[in-house]
Write an enzyme that holds these catalytic residues in place. Structure first.
Site, mmCIF file in Angstrom:
data_model
loop_
_atom_site.group_PDB
_atom_site.id
_atom_site.type_symbol
_atom_site.label_atom_id
_atom_site.label_comp_id
_atom_site.label_asym_id
_atom_site.label_seq_id
_atom_site.Cartn_x
_atom_site.Cartn_y
_atom_site.Cartn_z
ATOM 1 N N GLU A 55 0.868 -1.170 0.000
ATOM 2 C CA GLU A 55 0.000 0.000 0.000
ATOM 3 C C GLU A 55 0.912 1.230 0.000
ATOM 4 O O GLU A 55 1.830 1.325 0.831
ATOM 5 C CB GLU A 55 -0.880 0.013 1.254
ATOM 6 C CG GLU A 55 -1.784 1.240 1.248
ATOM 7 C CD GLU A 55 -2.756 1.327 2.407
ATOM 8 O OE1 GLU A 55 -2.756 0.434 3.274
ATOM 9 O OE2 GLU A 55 -3.520 2.311 2.415
ATOM 10 N N ARG A 280 5.550 -13.221 9.316
ATOM 11 C CA ARG A 280 6.182 -11.942 9.022
ATOM 12 C C ARG A 280 7.562 -11.894 9.662
ATOM 13 O O ARG A 280 7.850 -12.637 10.589
ATOM 14 C CB ARG A 280 5.306 -10.783 9.476
ATOM 15 C CG ARG A 280 5.096 -10.707 10.981
ATOM 16 C CD ARG A 280 4.057 -9.657 11.365
ATOM 17 N NE ARG A 280 4.506 -8.307 11.073
ATOM 18 C CZ ARG A 280 3.907 -7.500 10.189
ATOM 19 N NH1 ARG A 280 2.860 -7.906 9.522
ATOM 20 N NH2 ARG A 280 4.357 -6.291 9.993
ATOM 21 N N LYS A 290 4.689 -0.018 9.488
ATOM 22 C CA LYS A 290 4.669 1.323 8.904
ATOM 23 C C LYS A 290 4.122 2.347 9.874
ATOM 24 O O LYS A 290 4.633 3.456 9.970
ATOM 25 C CB LYS A 290 3.826 1.316 7.625
ATOM 26 C CG LYS A 290 4.661 1.129 6.387
ATOM 27 C CD LYS A 290 3.817 1.273 5.145
ATOM 28 C CE LYS A 290 3.183 -0.044 4.780
ATOM 29 N NZ LYS A 290 2.374 -0.015 3.594
#
Ligand code: ATP
Ligand code: MG
Length: 591
Positions: A55, A280, A290
């Site tokens: 994104e 992850r 983020k």
């Protein structure tokens, strides 16, 4: 052989920290096992098509590097392709700046999407069409509850949800309302489009999830064309489907979303990729989210997204990490089904291992201490040959000026030196790398402060190049620069950005910023580097002998003064000796 005992000039013999396997070829993992099996059964007709779907609402970090290496790596290894797709359905936080940084970072890591740069917003019209199709089939409805009410109606893990009073609107009414949502007739938050699934599902995401919401927000690509935007769960599976993705790889948090992913594609009877979740990346002493990185940037805790202490791709690039070191690291950590945290030391090991092969050796003095060679003729300058990389003779050599006044590292001198101190001390002889043996004869101090301001030494002219003809040995080898020829430089030393292995581990009422290391940056402004470095191009990487790997900073370097970032330290053998001695002393005491 030169005795390099005290030069700590090598990664030789350094063992990779635990969990480091061999670097090539890519180790097997459960996703490769799935694909290998499918290759046998022909499930995707021998095709592998992946995508990296960031994104554009921030800069990429090391966690994304893992995903990039995985997606592009699998495609490459199985003769497939990997798309770059911007998952841009939340326009308020997205921007072209982020798009451009992401593209630069993926390219820098060494991957190429050719002409396959896509965006979810490419499919807005198509996705809208699919939403209308669900409405037509009675599988979606416009809900007019408020966001808060929707939350209340959703129920909990232990209680089923309640159906919205708008759930049974007619298909006609839903179509009409949805069209008017698109046309901009309603304010934000007044209506949403929801899938009609099951308000009692044990999976909360299946309790009539929102597919579309109204947002009168400008989109960086579609401008003001849309005022309704599809939700991630509705967009992602359809984007994968449109692009003919075979394996849609995502992190474990999306495990529950898979049911919805499959529901949407099954209901619409469209091409159906397989979602596979993997763990992850978490790294010690940093944060990989983020949202948290934005907090660090916006809160002024760091000097922007590319601050060399940041775990962003742009930060580690500026710090001097290499793309091949990152790729190697990603291979080594592998891909698993359960979450774990990787030691930062492994990343640093990979960086050191790579730079050891490629970085030219140079001399730089970070804390200069003046040395006058009293028996060296005033005004004389000699050029001495210095090899550029003992690991790679092909890298050749350069000439270094030597003269009567030099600088050595302040920390390489001790007035009261212990027996095993192999560096300079009164009366002791050491080798100056590539130059001569010198012996310290006198210590000059500032009369008022008592600070050592200069050493007087003699040199042995018979030891040119750093070798004695009589076979006499010295144990210490120091780096140095010629005072008149050296270039003044700024050197920035970095430590971990956080003091705690897991910065997310916080006390009640505190947040991760409470664990920021106040000493993560040390700026040394009066360093001296060998003359050749005056022209070192920004971004170029070196090993400062005995000190570590450094690179020329791309932001603050000027024509008048180079600025270097410490990429990573070498192993400091003296620190190890010191520690070993302390341990020995304490165990002696116990005996
Ligand atoms: P963050 O949690 O930092 O906000 P994100 O998942 O929201 O990350 P996206 O831009 O949506 O960021 O992620 C793009 C891709 O990168 C996704 O497929 C995501 O799963 C993957 N990814 C993000 N963080 C990690 C991580 N720490 N380890 C592995 N993959 C990651
Ligand atoms: Mg995300």
């Amino acid at each position: 052989m030169e005795n390099s005992k005290d030069t700590h000039d090598t990664t030789k013999g350094e063992k990779p920290p635990e969990s480091a396997g061999s670097s090539t070829p890519a180790p097997p993992n459960f996703i490769r096992a799935i694909i290998d099996e499918e290759m046998k059964t022909g499930r995707w007709g021998g095709r592998v098509m992946t995508r990296f779907p960031p994104e554009p609402n921030g800069y990429l970090h090391m966690g994304h590097a893992k995903s990039i290496c995985l997606n592009f790596g699998l495609a490459a290894d199985y003769g497939g392709l990997c798309n770059l797709r911007f998952d841009d359905t939340d326009p308020a936080k997205e921007s072209v700046e982020f798009v451009e940084s992401i593209k630069a970072d993926v390219r820098w890591l060494g991957f190429d999407w050719d002409d396959r740069q896509y965006a979810a917003s490419d499919y807005f019209e198509q996705i809208y069409g699919y939403a209308v199709q669900l409405i037509q089939e009675g599988k979606a409805y416009v809900d007019s509850l408020s966001a808060e009410e929707i939350r209340q109606y959703r129920g909990t893990l232990t209680e089923p949800g309640r159906e919205s009073p708008y759930r049974n609107r007619s298909i006609e009414e839903n179509r009409d309302l949805f069209a008017r949502m698109r046309a901009g007739e309603f304010e934000d938050g007044t209506h949403v489009l929801r899938a009609k699934i099951d308000m009692a599902s044990p999976n909360l995401l299946m309790r009539d999830p929102t597919l579309y919401r109204i947002k009168h927000v400008h989109h960086y690509r579609t401008g003001d064309k849309w005022c309704i935007y599809p939700m991630y769960d509705f967009t992602h599976c359809l984007s994968d489907s449109v692009e003919g993705i075979t394996h849609s790889l995502c992190t474990l948090e999306f495990e529950n979303n898979r049911e919805l992913y499959d529901w949407v594609l099954d209901r619409l009877k469209v091409y159906h990729p397989q979602q596979i979740e993997f763990a992850r990346l978490n790294l010690t002493y940093t944060v990989l989210s983020k949202r948290k990185l934005i907090t660090l940037v916006d809160g002024g805790y760091v000097d922007g997204w590319d601050d060399p202490r940041m775990p962003t791709i742009s930060g580690i690039r500026r710090r001097g990490y290499t793309p091949s070191a990152i790729r190697n690291f990603c291979d080594r950590i592998g891909v698993a089904k359960s979450n774990s945290t990787v030691d930062m030391a492994l990343l640093e090991y990979c960086v050191r291992e790579d730079l050891n092969k490629s970085a030219p050796r140079v001399m730089a003095v970070l804390h200069p201490l003046k040395v006058v060679i009293t028996n060296y003729p005033e005004g004389q300058v000699e050029e001495l040959e210095a090899e550029n990389n003992p690991e790679d003779p092909a890298m050749g050599s350069r000439m270094l000026p030597f003269s009567r006044v030099l600088y050595v590292e302040r920390g390489d001198f001790r007035e009261d030196a212990p027996r095993k101190w192999f560096r300079l001390a009164p009366g002791r002889e050491v080798r100056l790398k590539h130059a001569y043996y010198i012996t310290c004869t006198e210590v000059i101090k500032d009369e008022t402060t008592g600070e050592i301001v200069e050493l007087r030494c003699t040199y042995d002219p018979q030891t040119r190049g750093g070798w004695s003809q009589d076979g006499r040995k010295v144990k210490g080898t120091l780096h140095w620069v010629s005072a008149a020829h050296a270039v003044e430089a700024e050197v920035r030393l970095y430590e971990n950005l956080f003091t705690r292995e897991n910065p997310n581990d916080v006390e009640e009422g505190k947040d991760f910023t409470g664990h920021i290391n106040p000493d993560s940056l040390d700026v040394l402004t009066a360093c001296r580097v060998e003359p050749g470095l005056a022209a070192a191009p920004p971004g170029s990487r070196y090993q400062f002998l005995r000190l570590g790997y450094f690179c020329v900073d791309t932001k603050y370097t000027t024509a008048r003064k180079p600025v270097f970032n410490r990429t990573v330290t070498l192993k400091d053998t003296w620190a190890k000796i010191d520690k070993a001695q302390k341990q020995k002393k304490s165990s002696d005491r116990r005996r």
